[in-house]
Motif scaffolding. Structure first.
Motif, PDB file in Angstrom:
ATOM      1  N   TRP A 288       0.839  -1.197   0.000  1.00 21.93           N
ATOM      2  CA  TRP A 288       0.000   0.000   0.000  1.00 21.93           C
ATOM      3  C   TRP A 288       0.875   1.248   0.000  1.00 21.93           C
ATOM      4  N   VAL A 300      -3.626   4.768  -0.120  1.00 21.98           N
ATOM      5  CA  VAL A 300      -4.427   4.755   1.101  1.00 21.98           C
ATOM      6  C   VAL A 300      -4.117   6.005   1.919  1.00 21.98           C
ATOM      7  N   TYR A 302      -4.285   7.525   5.610  1.00 23.21           N
ATOM      8  CA  TYR A 302      -4.326   7.040   6.996  1.00 23.21           C
ATOM      9  C   TYR A 302      -4.392   8.265   7.909  1.00 23.21           C
ATOM     10  N   PHE A 313      -9.011   4.746   7.643  1.00 24.00           N
ATOM     11  CA  PHE A 313      -8.328   4.647   6.355  1.00 24.00           C
ATOM     12  C   PHE A 313      -9.317   4.945   5.232  1.00 24.00           C
ATOM     13  N   THR A 315      -9.553   4.402   0.970  1.00 24.19           N
ATOM     14  CA  THR A 315      -8.951   3.800  -0.212  1.00 24.19           C
ATOM     15  C   THR A 315     -10.068   3.373  -1.151  1.00 24.19           C
ATOM     16  N   ARG A 318     -11.409  -1.096  -0.541  1.00 25.85           N
ATOM     17  CA  ARG A 318     -11.773  -1.221   0.872  1.00 25.85           C
ATOM     18  C   ARG A 318     -11.674  -2.657   1.386  1.00 25.85           C
ATOM     19  N   LEU A 321      -8.009  -3.818   1.731  1.00 29.12           N
ATOM     20  CA  LEU A 321      -7.315  -3.158   2.842  1.00 29.12           C
ATOM     21  C   LEU A 321      -7.768  -3.749   4.172  1.00 29.12           C
TER      22      LEU A 321
END
Length: 346
Positions: A288, A300, A302, A313, A315, A318, A321
């Protein structure tokens, strides 16, 4: 933030810590002999004349349902108020919101004789994730918060937005428009360092606001109660409940019971010291790319903001992740939105 506001806020803080705030005058301890003589649950010298003049009586379940007043200071009180017979629609209503109080602490305090002007505490299911802004928006049914916290990833703008500046301006708290009392945000940080004097200040300020209001309802949110739980654990929270009990007893004394009070917490508290999981390295190990703008499938965002037990998070991938996150040591569950549902992995 204007420099003048900062100076004023710091002056208020130092004044509070120096003891310039007058304490609430209602007694904390019951006059046991006077209570026993009157067959009351507790008895107070509320006027400060040296003799009991305010008696609180309980029903068979231990809930205070009757008040007794005696200006002459005798055990056989001359005036009674039956709380259960009052017209609730005619009473003023105060709502007290404590930040970060779990059911077990409140139930234990109640079982030991505290908060007996209420019915026994009830469990509630807080929103997920259990963050103050999300919880209070849900409880008060107001405008939805833009993000879980003051810092968040805005999908409409395509980048991370907000932060400490937005927090200090209250941008993440639209529900404060419904509150009659919420301490200045300048107190939020110091309340985690000096929770006792700041909570005492909040108690006194709430009483002043209540006395000056002409409205039928007052909603008061205490922020320093979270600091008490974080710094002093359950014991700090029990002290807060004791101060709230004093406030409530004083209001019932002064209004002759012409008040209805509701109290709840936005969420609980674990009392467990937090340790940040090194998720950044774990993310990169799984391929990532940490970024503040999502352009590629493995990008991503964060968000790292506040004292929390969750991580946020954003992205476009989903599910993938969440599947990677749940494998990390220390992660209890991972979830992601899918259409109108939330998928939880554990």
């Amino acid at each position: 933030m204007k420099s003048r506001e900062l100076v004023v806020g710091l002056a208020m803080l130092f004044g509070c810590l120096a003891g310039c705030q007058k304490p609430m005058h209602f007694p904390a301890e019951s006059m046991a002999a006077s209570a026993k003589a009157a067959g009351a649950f507790v008895a107070y010298d509320a006027s400060g004349h040296g003799a009991a003049d305010f008696y609180l009586f309980t029903d068979a379940n231990g809930r205070i349902n009757r008040l007794g007043y005696d200006s002459a200071g005798h055990a056989n009180t001359k005036q009674y108020v039956d709380l259960d017979t009052l017209d609730k629609k005619s009473l003023r209503h105060m709502v007290i919101i404590l930040d970060g109080f779990g059911y077990d602490v409140v139930k234990d305090y109640y079982d030991h004789g505290g908060l007996r002007l209420f019915y026994p505490p009830s469990r509630v299911i807080a929103p997920y994730p259990t963050l103050t802004d999300v919880c209070l928006e849900d409880a008060l049914g107001y405008v939805p918060c833009a993000g879980f916290e003051a810092a968040y990833y805005s999908h409409s703008k395509g980048l991370e937005v907000g932060g400490a500046g937005d927090y200090l301006k209250g941008e993440d708290e639209p529900y404060t428009q419904l509150l009659q009392y919420r301490a200045s945000i300048l107190w939020d940080g110091p309340s985690y360092i000096w929770p006792r004097p700041i909570f005492d200040k909040e108690i006194n300020d709430v009483k002043k606001v209540f006395d000056g209001l002409k409205t039928h309802e007052m909603i008061a949110y205490f922020v320093s109660s979270a600091g008490a739980g974080t710094k002093e654990g359950a014991e700090g929270q029990r002290r807060c409940l004791g101060r709230v009990d004093q406030l409530i007893h004083q209001i019932y004394w002064e209004t002759h019971g012409q008040i209805s009070i509701t109290m709840f917490a936005d969420h609980g508290h674990s009392y467990t010291p937090g340790t940040r999981i090194p998720l950044e390295g774990l993310l990169t190990q799984h391929g990532w790319n940490l970024t503040d703008k999502l352009k590629n499938p493995r990008d991503v965002s964060y968000i790292r903001f506040g004292l929390e037990t969750y991580a946020s998070f954003s992205t476009t991938q989903r599910k993938e992740l969440a599947q990677d996150r749940i494998q990390a040591q220390g992660v209890e569950l991972a979830s992601y939105a899918q259409d109108q549902s939330v998928i939880v992995l554990g």
